[in-house]
Motif scaffolding. Structure first.
Motif, PDB file in Angstrom:
ATOM      1  N   ASN A 162      39.622  79.593  35.719  1.00  0.00           N
ATOM      2  CA  ASN A 162      40.092  78.202  35.577  1.00  0.00           C
ATOM      3  C   ASN A 162      39.006  77.397  36.224  1.00  0.00           C
ATOM      4  O   ASN A 162      38.117  77.686  36.996  1.00  0.00           O
ATOM      5  CB  ASN A 162      41.360  78.045  36.304  1.00  0.00           C
ATOM      6  CG  ASN A 162      42.532  78.723  35.588  1.00  0.00           C
ATOM      7  OD1 ASN A 162      42.489  79.046  34.376  1.00  0.00           O
ATOM      8  ND2 ASN A 162      43.450  79.206  36.437  1.00  0.00           N
ATOM      9  N   GLU A 193      37.915  77.381  40.313  1.00  0.00           N
ATOM     10  CA  GLU A 193      38.211  78.477  40.847  1.00  0.00           C
ATOM     11  C   GLU A 193      37.204  79.419  41.567  1.00  0.00           C
ATOM     12  O   GLU A 193      35.819  79.319  41.028  1.00  0.00           O
ATOM     13  CB  GLU A 193      39.014  79.304  39.790  1.00  0.00           C
ATOM     14  CG  GLU A 193      40.034  80.336  40.395  1.00  0.00           C
ATOM     15  CD  GLU A 193      40.827  80.988  39.275  1.00  0.00           C
ATOM     16  OE1 GLU A 193      41.775  81.537  39.785  1.00  0.00           O
ATOM     17  OE2 GLU A 193      40.214  81.114  38.147  1.00  0.00           O
ATOM     18  N   THR A 203      33.539  75.959  39.778  1.00  0.00           N
ATOM     19  CA  THR A 203      33.743  77.178  39.216  1.00  0.00           C
ATOM     20  C   THR A 203      32.582  78.249  39.710  1.00  0.00           C
ATOM     21  O   THR A 203      31.524  78.249  39.224  1.00  0.00           O
ATOM     22  CB  THR A 203      33.980  77.224  37.672  1.00  0.00           C
ATOM     23  OG1 THR A 203      34.752  75.864  37.386  1.00  0.00           O
ATOM     24  CG2 THR A 203      34.667  78.384  37.423  1.00  0.00           C
ATOM     25  N   ASP A 255      39.621  83.067  45.287  1.00  0.00           N
ATOM     26  CA  ASP A 255      40.974  82.562  44.733  1.00  0.00           C
ATOM     27  C   ASP A 255      41.799  83.847  44.054  1.00  0.00           C
ATOM     28  O   ASP A 255      42.823  84.057  44.407  1.00  0.00           O
ATOM     29  CB  ASP A 255      40.944  81.404  43.916  1.00  0.00           C
ATOM     30  CG  ASP A 255      40.282  80.059  44.747  1.00  0.00           C
ATOM     31  OD1 ASP A 255      40.875  80.227  45.721  1.00  0.00           O
ATOM     32  OD2 ASP A 255      39.704  79.559  43.991  1.00  0.00           O
ATOM     33  N   ARG A 256      40.882  84.271  43.334  1.00  0.00           N
ATOM     34  CA  ARG A 256      41.393  85.638  42.508  1.00  0.00           C
ATOM     35  C   ARG A 256      40.273  86.630  42.473  1.00  0.00           C
ATOM     36  O   ARG A 256      39.142  86.414  42.725  1.00  0.00           O
ATOM     37  CB  ARG A 256      41.958  85.018  41.116  1.00  0.00           C
ATOM     38  CG  ARG A 256      42.957  84.348  41.043  1.00  0.00           C
ATOM     39  CD  ARG A 256      43.675  84.410  39.762  1.00  0.00           C
ATOM     40  NE  ARG A 256      43.021  83.528  38.815  1.00  0.00           N
ATOM     41  CZ  ARG A 256      43.351  83.675  37.459  1.00  0.00           C
ATOM     42  NH1 ARG A 256      44.005  84.339  36.948  1.00  0.00           N
ATOM     43  NH2 ARG A 256      42.574  82.992  36.722  1.00  0.00           N
ATOM     44  N   THR A 308      45.490  87.476  42.510  1.00  0.00           N
ATOM     45  CA  THR A 308      45.070  86.968  43.764  1.00  0.00           C
ATOM     46  C   THR A 308      44.976  88.003  44.864  1.00  0.00           C
ATOM     47  O   THR A 308      45.419  89.087  44.472  1.00  0.00           O
ATOM     48  CB  THR A 308      46.304  85.809  44.280  1.00  0.00           C
ATOM     49  OG1 THR A 308      47.426  86.688  44.610  1.00  0.00           O
ATOM     50  CG2 THR A 308      46.428  84.877  43.308  1.00  0.00           C
TER      51      THR A 308
END
Lengths: 256, 274
Positions: A26, A29, A189, A205-206, A220
């Motif tokens: 996303n 992110e 990003t 974040d992930r 995550t």
């Protein structure tokens, strides 16, 4: 900008590097590609940058297929593992490079370039060091220059290959926290490649956990840590003892 | 054995080795070097000057410079292209290409010259066809240029390949991601990174192009004032017992060799600083 990877494969002759990768990242992110060496994480990053050509599949940045674009048009900020600073240029010229090489029509004026480079030098806390050569800087300073050089072109996405791999532990911690803050501030990003589980879980974040050219799990830090999707993820996190230390890290990163 | 004894023995060994090295250098380098200039100046400076300024000698010098002027830029371009291909890309047949580049080192220069005679000579493969169009290659300037180019083509490439290989291609990749096109990347990143190696290769290539004897001797035809290069002219004068003139012309080559060595060491020092 969002990044979408569809059914992406790449091989080096007989050997498959990545196979049938699907991924959705996303806007704004920060994602880590985590895995042992040879898992295909750097290849995947280079494919997204356009430094490698895919055998099949698509990469869409903001819904636009990048296969149609040249590497110059993609406007990705790429930071190399060993920085790849231009050794014969000063820090200033390194950072200015992406602006200087633009065609006459789109190139900013000299004072404008100077202003932007100085702003970036301030950002990376290397004010007044513009005249130095890369060889005269410490590892952490070089890494920051490489980052400023990538940011100078106002990239749509920021890609970093093992950004802290060559640094000692103390500098590594400082730099990664600083990078995380910067990334949040710019809300760009960002993808970074690492083999260090703690690093991935601390600032991303992930996390994409990779093994043998495939994605084992994408989630995550909390998900990856608490619900490993495959035996590989479990053993990979356990092997380094990260699962023992991860809670503390996760608290720091605000995950738990 | 006591330590003192061993130390004394070491000293003797060292002195012995040093003596051998100095003797070797003296006999094989210094004495001939002095002999060239001694012989050239034997009958005074005016005779020396006359020998160098003589019209056939001047023609030989001009031809040698012309050949060098043709061959070095050609091999510079070839060396860059080959170095670039080999260092930055992987492709099938890469090791074969590397072997090919080394071929002129392995083949005797006389044989190299003969190859061109066999291909372009009057009785050669392409001879009759070239004759139809009145193109002369063997016993003419084009043949000399071809033979010299063949013999000297590894110099630039061999110098660049290890440098380019050790530098890798990350800096070029970085330039591309920053928006530079191939041309700008080449001139602003690749060339500055290899400039000292490039210069060194060009100097070695020039030195060899100026001094080449064997291959050129086969294809030149030894026509005085027309197809004689400096090394061939030295030989002709020597065979005609014009020793002073022969050594005088040879001294020009010697001076060039010394200049090459000086340039080489300056470049080596510079390239270590940067």
């Amino acid at each position: 900008m969002s990044i979408e990877v569809r059914n992406l494969s790449k091989d080096y002759g007989q050997q498959a590097a990545v196979t049938h990768i699907n991924l959705q990242i996303n806007t704004g992110e920060m994602v880590a590609f985590l895995g042992p060496s040879g898992s295909g994480k750097t290849t995947l990053l280079r494919l997204i940058a356009g430094l490698e050509e895919a055998k099949e599949g698509q990469i869409l940045v903001d819904g636009i297929d990048t296969q149609e674009q040249t590497i110059q048009e993609r406007k990705v900020g790429f930071v190399f593992q060993h920085y790849a600073l231009f050794r014969h240029m000063s820090v200033f010229d390194n950072i200015a490079f992406g602006l200087e090489v633009r065609s006459r029509k789109t190139r900013p004026s000299k004072p404008e370039i100077k202003r932007r480079v100085e702003e970036l030098l301030r950002l990376i806390q290397l004010e007044g060091m513009g005249d130095r050569l890369p060889a005269q800087l410490s590892g952490g300073q070089r890494q920051r220059v490489a980052l400023a050089r990538a940011l100078a072109i106002e990239p749509r996405v920021l890609l970093l290959d093992e950004p802290f791999g060559a640094l000692d532990a103390k500098v590594r911690h400082e730099l990664r926290d600083w990078l995380r803050q910067l990334q949040k501030k710019l809300s760009i990003t960002t993808i970074f490649v690492t083999h260090d589980q703690e690093e991935a879980l601390a600032i991303a974040d992930r996390v994409v956990v990779m093994n043998q050219g495939k994605i084992e799990q994408f989630g995550t830090a909390e998900e990856v840590y608490q619900r490993p999707a495959t035996p590989f993820v479990r053993s990979f996190l356990e092997r380094s003892g990260v699962r023992r230390g991860v809670e503390e890290v996760a608290v720091q990163a605000g995950v738990i | 054995m006591t330590t003192g004894n061993r130390k004394a023995k070491d000293r003797w060994v060292r002195a012995g080795l040093l003596l051998i090295a100095v003797l070797f250098l003296g006999i094989f380098l210094i004495v001939p070097l002095v002999a060239v200039f001694a012989k050239a100046l034997e009958e005074g400076v005016s005779v020396y000057a006359a020998a160098v300024a003589e019209s056939d000698a001047l023609a030989a010098i001009k031809l040698t410079l012309l050949i060098t002027g043709i061959v070095v830029p050609l091999n510079l371009i070839f060396g860059l292209a080959a170095g670039w291909c080999i260092a930055k890309f992987s492709f099938p047949g890469k090791s074969f290409l590397l072997t090919l580049i080394d071929l002129p080192f392995a083949v005797s220069p006389v044989i190299s010259g003969l190859i061109f005679v066999l291909v372009f000579g009057a009785q050669g493969l392409l001879g009759p066809w070239l004759d139809q169009y009145n193109v002369k290659i063997i016993f003419a300037v084009p043949g000399i240029a071809l033979a010299t180019a063949f013999v000297t083509f590894p110099f630039v490439a061999r110098e660049l390949i290890p440098i380019m290989q050790s530098q890798g291609k990350e800096e070029e990749e970085a330039a591309l991601t920053l928006g530079a096109n191939g041309w700008k990347t080449f001139w602003r990143i690749t060339i500055p990174n290899i400039k000292w190696g490039l210069l060194y290769g060009v100097i070695l290539c020039s030195a060899r192009a100026i001094g080449e004897f064997g291959a050129v001797s086969v294809v030149s035809g030894h026509i005085r004032g027309m197809t004689n290069t400096v090394p061939l002219h030295v030989e002709i004068l020597y065979n005609e017992y014009q020793f002073v003139a022969s050594f005088a012309v040879a001294s020009i080559l010697t001076l060039l060799a010394i200049a090459t060595l000086i340039a080489k060491s300056i470049i080596e020092e510079r390239s270590h600083v940067h």
